[in-house]
Scaffold this active site. Structure first.
Site, PDB file in Angstrom:
ATOM      1  N   LYS A 103      24.164 -13.508   1.066  1.00 57.10           N
ATOM      2  CA  LYS A 103      23.504 -12.201   0.988  1.00 57.10           C
ATOM      3  C   LYS A 103      24.215 -11.269   0.008  1.00 57.10           C
ATOM      4  O   LYS A 103      23.575 -10.520  -0.733  1.00 57.10           O
ATOM      5  CB  LYS A 103      23.465 -11.582   2.381  1.00 57.10           C
ATOM      6  N   HIS A 117       8.661   2.898   9.367  1.00 56.45           N
ATOM      7  CA  HIS A 117       8.406   1.906  10.414  1.00 56.45           C
ATOM      8  C   HIS A 117       7.182   2.343  11.223  1.00 56.45           C
ATOM      9  O   HIS A 117       7.066   3.509  11.594  1.00 56.45           O
ATOM     10  CB  HIS A 117       9.637   1.786  11.325  1.00 56.45           C
ATOM     11  N   SER A 148       0.838  -1.215   0.000  1.00 58.05           N
ATOM     12  CA  SER A 148       0.000   0.000   0.000  1.00 58.05           C
ATOM     13  C   SER A 148       0.868   1.258   0.000  1.00 58.05           C
ATOM     14  O   SER A 148       0.527   2.254  -0.658  1.00 58.05           O
ATOM     15  CB  SER A 148      -0.966  -0.004   1.183  1.00 58.05           C
ATOM     16  N   LEU A 201      17.109  -7.273   6.190  1.00 50.94           N
ATOM     17  CA  LEU A 201      18.134  -6.272   6.496  1.00 50.94           C
ATOM     18  C   LEU A 201      18.932  -5.943   5.240  1.00 50.94           C
ATOM     19  O   LEU A 201      19.258  -6.829   4.455  1.00 50.94           O
ATOM     20  CB  LEU A 201      19.096  -6.819   7.551  1.00 50.94           C
TER      21      LEU A 201
END
Ligand code: GRF
Length: 195
Positions: free
Chosen positions: A64, A108, A12, A91
């Site tokens: 990663k 956040h 969203s 992360l």
């Protein structure tokens, strides 16, 4: 110069960012969606909005760094200069941090440093706080620890449950994030004439 949004889920915030960038004619466009979850609903939003998207399955990479190098390769193809995280559940590692230092933003759903990490809204309800909110911050190597750019408070009422609080927080996110992203990206553009 372009913006890439990184997302893992619903999307969203991604959709609101794209809408705002178009309605307001941002100087730096949103050129790409990157997702680390091939089935994520955000991909359908990108299709509908006609934003190119690239999905990666991180577990298919050796580590990663290799995953992020593949992401970085695609980012370069789209001339991406800013990474905007919107529900990206991973992360950021050294590869992308070094490539985009200072130009990675996250949103956040709490007033950081309170309630970092997963389920910030559930954490706020469990703690019984009367005020929570939304934070936009620079991304560093930690979990929701980078320098804070903007915050907005949201009241928690006696009658609030997870659904109603989530709705209030998301409404604030959808207003705050586009405003902050645009401001930072355009300010940066004006002070860095070479890029
Ligand atoms: C938002 O609440 C954001 O703060 C958090 O993840 C959620 C993403 O929601 N980081 P959506 O996918 O943008 O709807």
């Amino acid at each position: 110069m372009t913006i890439a949004v990184l997302a893992s889920g619903n999307g969203s915030n991604f959709e609101r960012l794209v809408q705002a960038s178009r309605e307001e004619g941002w100087a730096v466009p949103i050129a790409l969606l990157v997702t680390d979850r091939p089935g994520a609903p955000v991909i359908e939003r990108a299709k509908r909005l006609r934003i190119p998207s690239q999905s990666f399955s991180p577990h298919t990479f050796a580590d990663k760094a290799t995953y992020e190098e593949a992401v970085f390769h695609v980012l370069q193809l789209y001339d991406v200069t800013w990474l905007v995280l919107a529900g990206y559940m991973r992360l950021i590692g050294p590869t992308l941090l070094e490539a985009y230092g200072g130009r990675i933003l996250n949103i956040h759903p709490s007033l950081l440093p309170a309630f970092p990490g997963l389920d910030a809204i559930g954490q706020a309800l469990a703690a019984g706080v009367k005020v929570t909110g939304v934070t936009v911050h620079h991304v560093d190597e930690g979990i929701d620890t980078g320098p804070i750019i903007a915050q907005r408070a949201v009241e928690v009422n006696e009658t609030d449950d997870r659904a109603s609080l989530t709705e209030k927080i998301q409404a604030v996110e959808h207003d705050l994030y586009p405003t902050v992203v645009r401001k930072l990206v355009e300010e940066h553009k004006h002070t860095h004439h070479t890029s």
